[in-house]
Design an enzyme around this catalytic site. Structure first.
Site, PDB file in Angstrom:
ATOM      1  N   TYR A   1     -10.627   1.704   7.559  1.00 46.84           N
ATOM      2  CA  TYR A   1      -9.717   0.741   6.929  1.00 46.84           C
ATOM      3  C   TYR A   1      -8.405   1.431   6.548  1.00 46.84           C
ATOM      4  O   TYR A   1      -8.399   2.447   5.847  1.00 46.84           O
ATOM      5  CB  TYR A   1     -10.421   0.186   5.688  1.00 46.84           C
ATOM      6  CG  TYR A   1      -9.869  -1.082   5.116  1.00 46.84           C
ATOM      7  CD1 TYR A   1      -9.513  -2.154   5.913  1.00 46.84           C
ATOM      8  CD2 TYR A   1      -9.772  -1.238   3.733  1.00 46.84           C
ATOM      9  CE1 TYR A   1      -9.045  -3.335   5.370  1.00 46.84           C
ATOM     10  CE2 TYR A   1      -9.308  -2.417   3.162  1.00 46.84           C
ATOM     11  CZ  TYR A   1      -8.945  -3.465   3.997  1.00 46.84           C
ATOM     12  OH  TYR A   1      -8.490  -4.633   3.440  1.00 46.84           O
TER      13      TYR A   1
ATOM     14  N   HIS B   1       0.807  -1.223   0.000  1.00 44.47           N
ATOM     15  CA  HIS B   1       0.000   0.000   0.000  1.00 44.47           C
ATOM     16  C   HIS B   1       0.845   1.280   0.000  1.00 44.47           C
ATOM     17  O   HIS B   1       0.568   2.192  -0.791  1.00 44.47           O
ATOM     18  CB  HIS B   1      -0.963   0.001   1.188  1.00 44.47           C
ATOM     19  CG  HIS B   1      -2.024  -1.051   1.102  1.00 44.47           C
ATOM     20  ND1 HIS B   1      -3.038  -1.019   0.161  1.00 44.47           N
ATOM     21  CD2 HIS B   1      -2.228  -2.181   1.831  1.00 44.47           C
ATOM     22  CE1 HIS B   1      -3.820  -2.069   0.329  1.00 44.47           C
ATOM     23  NE2 HIS B   1      -3.357  -2.798   1.321  1.00 44.47           N
TER      24      HIS B   1
ATOM     25  N   HIS C   1      -3.109  -9.493  13.900  1.00 43.83           N
ATOM     26  CA  HIS C   1      -2.607  -8.570  12.883  1.00 43.83           C
ATOM     27  C   HIS C   1      -3.033  -7.173  13.312  1.00 43.83           C
ATOM     28  O   HIS C   1      -4.223  -6.865  13.352  1.00 43.83           O
ATOM     29  CB  HIS C   1      -3.215  -8.931  11.522  1.00 43.83           C
ATOM     30  CG  HIS C   1      -2.872  -7.998  10.400  1.00 43.83           C
ATOM     31  ND1 HIS C   1      -1.981  -8.322   9.404  1.00 43.83           N
ATOM     32  CD2 HIS C   1      -3.320  -6.740  10.106  1.00 43.83           C
ATOM     33  CE1 HIS C   1      -1.897  -7.312   8.538  1.00 43.83           C
ATOM     34  NE2 HIS C   1      -2.706  -6.343   8.942  1.00 43.83           N
TER      35      HIS C   1
END
Length: 344
Positions: free
Chosen positions: A291, A21, A200
């Site tokens: 997100y 990303h 995570h």
């Protein structure tokens, strides 16, 4: 898949997947090769490689990758002598055909990722991965958006389909350690003893390491992290810092700390065109519960429509937007522009 050494933590590196990303999914094959080789030599247990949004995520909506997943996976498989080559698959993006293709070139573990309330869409993918003989993991994203009870319900679904490990995934970096621990413990207590639990975390509220440790203390045995925290938003749990902390706590990882430090500083940080850090924009992700991979899309929309990225992120949080709804970022930016015009 039975782990070779159940007496140690399983360290899963995500530099080459979530870390896609920050570089807009543009890792070159040479960069992937050098990073994977360094991680393998530092003795991490697994290396995840794919487009940031999973295999076949290279699209207009999510961003086009510099290479396709088969190329990336083949490079990592070629250099790994120890680490398990892993991919991420989101049902509705990656297909069973895609999964078979990456398996053919060396992927031996897959994380099937769904929103934390949509585990029922993962059955076909989990069952297929098991038939392929892959280490098969259920990955419940945006865990802050579901109660512990709801997460347990969804985790049991994935377990019933054949998942050997379930991840409680704080994709927004929005959870505090107490809340993360509560969710992980609930899932751990509810599943079969042989089903492993993974964590995570993202660093948007600076809780990456703290949440990883909280998850481990609640029963997780697999933990995600990335070199220099390379990942969406303010990044993931920084691998080298996590290993240092776990070592001081007496928790066994078998990772070479100095090699991880060198790889983070020499190979990964120089690739960051936007520093992976907690700043006003990435902090807003965690604060709003958005997100993490929305960050660069929101920044682009803010620039295009002369808006404040924070305003966009806060509104996305109010609307409870989740992964796959990136198109709504433009909608929010246009609404802010419209409201500004009405106020004028």
């Amino acid at each position: 898949m039975a782990r070779p050494n159940p007496d140690k933590l399983y360290i899963q590196d995500v530099t080459l997947r979530d870390g896609m990303h920050p570089v807009r999914h543009r890792y070159s094959l040479d960069q992937v090769r050098s990073i994977a080789k360094a991680l393998d030599e530092a003795y991490v247990d697994a290396i995840e490689i794919s487009h940031g949004d999973g295999i076949s995520g290279s699209t207009f909506n999510y961003g086009f990758g510099a290479h396709d997943d088969v190329e990336w996976v083949a490079v990592v498989a070629d250099v790994c002598k120890h680490a398990v080559v892993t991919v991420l698959l989101l049902p509705g993006i990656g297909t069973l055909h895609d999964l078979r293709q990456v398996h053919d070139v060396g992927a031996r573990s897959v994380r099937i990722a769904t929103h934390c309330t949509e585990a029922d869409v993962s059955r076909q993918q989990i069952e297929t991965a098991r038939k392929l003989g892959m280490d098969t993991v259920g990955f419940l994203m945006m865990a802050h958006m579901a109660s512990p009870e709801k997460l347990v319900e969804q985790a049991r679904l994935m377990e019933s389909y054949g998942a050997e490990c379930i991840y409680v995934t704080d994709s927004a970096g929005a959870l505090l350690p107490k809340d993360y621990m509560e969710r992980v413990k609930a899932v751990r207590d509810a599943l079969r003893p042989e089903t492993e639990i993974g964590v995570h975390a993202h660093h948007n509220l600076t809780m990456g390491v703290a949440n990883a440790v909280a998850g481990i203390e609640a029963g997780a045995v697999r933990v995600d992290a990335s070199l220099a925290g390379m990942g969406a938003g303010a990044g993931n749990t920084p691998l080298e810092a996590l290993v240092a902390v776990l070592d001081k706590m007496g928790m066994k990882t078998d990772c070479n700390l100095f090699k991880l430090m060198d790889a983070a500083d020499d190979l990964v940080r120089p690739l960051q065109d936007r520093p992976v850090r907690v700043d006003r924009e990435s902090l807003s992700l965690g604060y709003a519960g958005v997100y993490s991979s929305f960050l660069r899309h929101a920044e682009a929309a803010a620039k295009l429509y002369n808006a404040d990225t924070r305003d966009i992120l806060i509104e996305l949080g109010k609307r409870h937007m989740v992964g796959g709804q990136e198109d709504m970022i433009i909608d929010v930016a246009l609404n802010i522009l419209k409201q500004r015009g009405a106020a004028a």
